[in-house]
Design a protein around this motif. Structure first.
Motif, PDB file in Angstrom:
ATOM      1  N   ASN A   1       0.808  -1.220   0.000  1.00 37.29           N
ATOM      2  CA  ASN A   1       0.000   0.000   0.000  1.00 37.29           C
ATOM      3  C   ASN A   1       0.841   1.270   0.000  1.00 37.29           C
ATOM      4  O   ASN A   1       0.556   2.216   0.736  1.00 37.29           O
ATOM      5  N   ASP A   2       1.877   1.329  -0.809  1.00 38.29           N
ATOM      6  CA  ASP A   2       2.656   2.567  -0.912  1.00 38.29           C
ATOM      7  C   ASP A   2       1.806   3.716  -1.438  1.00 38.29           C
ATOM      8  O   ASP A   2       2.015   4.878  -1.088  1.00 38.29           O
ATOM      9  N   SER A   3       0.845   3.410  -2.277  1.00 36.07           N
ATOM     10  CA  SER A   3       0.010   4.446  -2.896  1.00 36.07           C
ATOM     11  C   SER A   3      -1.045   4.999  -1.945  1.00 36.07           C
ATOM     12  O   SER A   3      -1.607   6.070  -2.194  1.00 36.07           O
ATOM     13  N   GLY A   4      -1.347   4.265  -0.886  1.00 35.01           N
ATOM     14  CA  GLY A   4      -2.372   4.704   0.060  1.00 35.01           C
ATOM     15  C   GLY A   4      -3.798   4.451  -0.386  1.00 35.01           C
ATOM     16  O   GLY A   4      -4.746   4.924   0.250  1.00 35.01           O
ATOM     17  N   ILE A   5      -3.988   3.693  -1.468  1.00 35.62           N
ATOM     18  CA  ILE A   5      -5.359   3.489  -1.970  1.00 35.62           C
ATOM     19  C   ILE A   5      -5.944   2.147  -1.550  1.00 35.62           C
ATOM     20  O   ILE A   5      -7.083   1.845  -1.903  1.00 35.62           O
ATOM     21  N   LEU A   6      -5.194   1.335  -0.820  1.00 32.37           N
ATOM     22  CA  LEU A   6      -5.742   0.060  -0.356  1.00 32.37           C
ATOM     23  C   LEU A   6      -6.994   0.302   0.480  1.00 32.37           C
ATOM     24  O   LEU A   6      -6.997   1.126   1.397  1.00 32.37           O
ATOM     25  N   GLY A   7      -8.063  -0.401   0.166  1.00 29.99           N
ATOM     26  CA  GLY A   7      -9.328  -0.245   0.876  1.00 29.99           C
ATOM     27  C   GLY A   7     -10.232   0.825   0.301  1.00 29.99           C
ATOM     28  O   GLY A   7     -11.393   0.938   0.719  1.00 29.99           O
ATOM     29  N   LYS A   8      -9.731   1.595  -0.665  1.00 33.15           N
ATOM     30  CA  LYS A   8     -10.529   2.681  -1.235  1.00 33.15           C
ATOM     31  C   LYS A   8     -11.141   2.272  -2.574  1.00 33.15           C
ATOM     32  O   LYS A   8     -10.778   1.271  -3.148  1.00 33.15           O
ATOM     33  N   TYR A   9     -12.068   3.088  -3.038  1.00 27.60           N
ATOM     34  CA  TYR A   9     -12.770   2.863  -4.308  1.00 27.60           C
ATOM     35  C   TYR A   9     -13.614   1.581  -4.255  1.00 27.60           C
ATOM     36  O   TYR A   9     -13.666   0.819  -5.207  1.00 27.60           O
ATOM     37  N   ILE A  10     -14.264   1.370  -3.110  1.00 29.31           N
ATOM     38  CA  ILE A  10     -15.229   0.272  -2.989  1.00 29.31           C
ATOM     39  C   ILE A  10     -16.477   0.635  -3.802  1.00 29.31           C
ATOM     40  O   ILE A  10     -16.934   1.775  -3.798  1.00 29.31           O
ATOM     41  N   ALA A  11     -17.006  -0.333  -4.517  1.00 26.00           N
ATOM     42  CA  ALA A  11     -18.237  -0.122  -5.284  1.00 26.00           C
ATOM     43  C   ALA A  11     -19.146  -1.340  -5.124  1.00 26.00           C
ATOM     44  O   ALA A  11     -18.766  -2.333  -4.505  1.00 26.00           O
ATOM     45  N   PHE A  12     -20.340  -1.259  -5.693  1.00 20.50           N
ATOM     46  CA  PHE A  12     -21.350  -2.294  -5.471  1.00 20.50           C
ATOM     47  C   PHE A  12     -22.392  -2.172  -6.565  1.00 20.50           C
ATOM     48  O   PHE A  12     -22.226  -1.395  -7.510  1.00 20.50           O
ATOM     49  N   HIS A  13     -23.465  -2.919  -6.476  1.00 22.00           N
ATOM     50  CA  HIS A  13     -24.558  -2.795  -7.436  1.00 22.00           C
ATOM     51  C   HIS A  13     -25.776  -2.164  -6.767  1.00 22.00           C
ATOM     52  O   HIS A  13     -26.111  -2.490  -5.625  1.00 22.00           O
ATOM     53  N   ASN A  14     -26.416  -1.296  -7.501  1.00 18.97           N
ATOM     54  CA  ASN A  14     -27.598  -0.579  -7.020  1.00 18.97           C
ATOM     55  C   ASN A  14     -28.848  -1.393  -7.363  1.00 18.97           C
ATOM     56  O   ASN A  14     -29.210  -1.517  -8.535  1.00 18.97           O
TER      57      ASN A  14
END
Length: 563
Positions: free
Chosen positions: A324-337
């Motif tokens: 996780n050098d970029s710091g984006i681990l865990g981010k940009y979670i998405a799903f279906h509506n």
């Protein structure tokens, strides 16, 4: 240490984990599969598979005490008395909701492959090209042509029923004979196609054996009997699950070691070797800690749990989580509506009925923003509908006797139900993280979930409700009722992202083969790897990505590039 050494370790035994196990074992690797839940053997542990309602203490209903104690899982459509043993109870596995999120889980060997809805549509080229074309998330590092052969590969083994339609928005696959629409569904299909010209509803594609081939019979599986009791575990093996299909195939090689009751704490980063060397496990029952060592790891714990494991895999090299050098681990979670649905009546065909309980609906590929951005919202939605007759036993205000019996033995009028499956846009503000002060009983930080809808989701929902009403009206339906369930994210059970694929280590965690940029012997091929969600049910894509990733990983091992 030698007794805990394996060629490969797979974390999770669900849909993607089962495929990783099968492929690794068949390619000759001694493979350990770690499952945090209990053992469930095909047939042997399907305790309610043939039970009648009157054989259950609460006639297949959930008691009030359970509903109060476990409000999240009780909102799941498949959670009943006959299936409750395959679902995680809220009180047993808590998590923190910074925003309302219904996290539906199945912790047992086979995971949610025992309780999934079994709908299997390929992505199209437009889905893989969408983020790069429309400027959201990051560009997928693969295209449809890269994964198409792997779709075919897994479809042949799984057994997918479907019809050949030649649609570029929903590519054809390797199909068994399709299920059939009933008379009203066919009539609606024809009327909508006539009204619009380019909106072609087709029968759903699903992982059910309508006509088993040798490859399925060799797995010990048989024909689907259209019982609609799939979530209990199927005594015929009529639908695909890890338990009935991939895990037995892996075991047949003699290369599989399956270890249930193994809660993965973290991956082990060796500071001297500068690579991941193994997995740290806490026994679910005894709480004893054990370490297992390997050349290559496949993380298939399901999207949010895979994020949790990586976030908890800290070291001097990776203080914020593995890779996780970029710091984006865990981010940009998405799903279906899934919030939008419609119901309506339909006149006529009262002399017609249909056979069995078909395990799929009629579906319409997305028709919004497909070839270019053209709406005031991004992306689109698939639509599903089904028609049926209710009323059995609903005689109403009538004295008991012959008249009551006669009235109760007749079906009621036709009704129609339509629903959406909308794509959501991955956003940095939708993320998961670890609690700093609360841990579960195995000493692992609780997962915090901060995921919500946005304006784009509302616009997309409203468009579906408007278009759905218009289509049903043109099809001749009446008394059309629109509904916004306002359900929380998560209840769709299609959570994705957090460990997304991409081309650049600055903006993604995985490359085009599901391999971690900064930990090359670690692969992630469950829902966590998804760069975007598409509008299709995701499971067949997880399977294809997994088979492709294993093929790449084993070749890299042979070249001594990893491990």
């Amino acid at each position: 240490m030698n007794s805990h050494q394996y060629d490969a370790i797979v974390v999770g035994s669900g849909i993607s984990g089962g495929w990783a196990a099968k492929e690794l074992c068949e390619k000759g690797l001694k493979t350990l599969v770690l499952e945090r839940g209990r053992q469930v053997e095909h047939l042997k542990d399907y305790s309610t598979m043939t039970a009648a309602p009157w054989e259950m203490p609460h006639r297949n209903q959930i008691p009030l005490e359970d509903k109060k104690a476990n409000p999240v899982v009780n909102r799941c459509y498949a959670y009943k008395e006959d299936t409750a043993h395959f679902f995680v109870k809220d009180q047993d596995h808590p998590y923190l909701q910074e925003k309302p999120f219904d996290w539906v889980r199945g912790y047992q060997v086979g995971g949610k492959s025992l309780i999934w809805a079994r709908q299997t549509q390929r992505w199209s080229k437009y889905d893989f090209e969408g983020p790069g074309r429309d400027g959201f998330a990051v560009d997928w590092p693969i295209r449809y042509e890269d994964i198409a052969p792997w779709y075919s590969y897994v479809e042949r083994f799984v057994g997918i029923s479907g019809s050949y339609e030649g649609l570029d928005t929903l590519p054809d696959g390797e199909f068994l004979p399709a299920w059939e629409m009933n008379c009203v569904e066919k009539e609606i299909q024809e009327r909508i196609l006539k009204a619009y010209g380019d909106r072609k509803f087709i029968i759903g594609r699903c992982a059910h054996l309508t006509q088993p081939k040798d490859v399925h019979l060799q797995q010990g599986r048989g024909q689907c009997m259209a019982r609609n009791q799939c979530y209990r575990g199927c005594p015929f093996g009529g639908y695909f699950s890890s338990n009935s299909s991939t895990l037995p195939a892996a075991a047949k090689t003699g290369n599989l070691t399956l270890r249930p009751d193994s809660v993965v704490h973290s991956l082990i980063w060796d500071e001297k070797k500068e690579k991941v060397t193994g997995v740290r496990v806490i026994d679910r029952v005894t709480k004893e800690a054990t370490e297992y060592f390997t050349k290559v790891i496949f993380l298939n714990a399901s999207a949010l749990n895979t994020n949790l494991i990586l976030l908890n895999s800290t070291s001097s090299r990776f203080p914020n989580g593995l890779g996780n050098d970029s710091g984006i681990l865990g981010k940009y979670i998405a799903f279906h509506n899934y919030r939008g649905s419609l119901s309506a009546g339909f006149e006529g065909f009262e002399d017609k009925y249909y056979f069995g309980r078909r395990p799929t609906a009629v579906m319409l590929p997305n028709f919004r923003n497909v070839h270019k951005q053209e709406m005031d919202f991004q992306r689109g939605y698939m639509s599903f509908y089904s028609a049926g007759r209710g009323g059995w036993g609903g005689a109403g205000d009538m004295n008991f006797g012959a008249d009551f019996k006669e009235a109760s033995a007749k079906p009621g009028p036709w009704h129609v139900f339509m629903m959406m499956q909308g794509e959501t846009i991955p956003k940095e503000s939708n993320f998961v993280s670890l609690s700093q002060d609360q841990k579960d009983e195995w000493g692992i930080p609780l997962l915090k979930v901060s995921v919500d809808y946005d304006e784009n989701d509302e616009l997309l929902l409203n468009d579906f409700l408007e278009q759905g009403e218009e289509m049903l009206s043109k099809a001749g339906c009446f008394n059309i009722r629109k509904t916004d369930s306002k359900q929380s994210p998560g209840l769709d059970i299609h959570e994705m992202g957090g460990v997304r694929m991409g081309r650049d280590p600055e903006t993604s965690l995985l490359n085009g083969f599901n391999q971690m940029h900064l930990a090359p012997n670690v692969f992630v091929s469950d829902g966590a790897c998804m760069t975007s969600t598409g509008t299709q049910n995701p499971s067949i894509t997880y399977m294809a990505l997994t088979a492709r990733a294993v093929d790449y990983a084993v070749a890299a091992l042979k070249r001594n590039e990893i491990g």
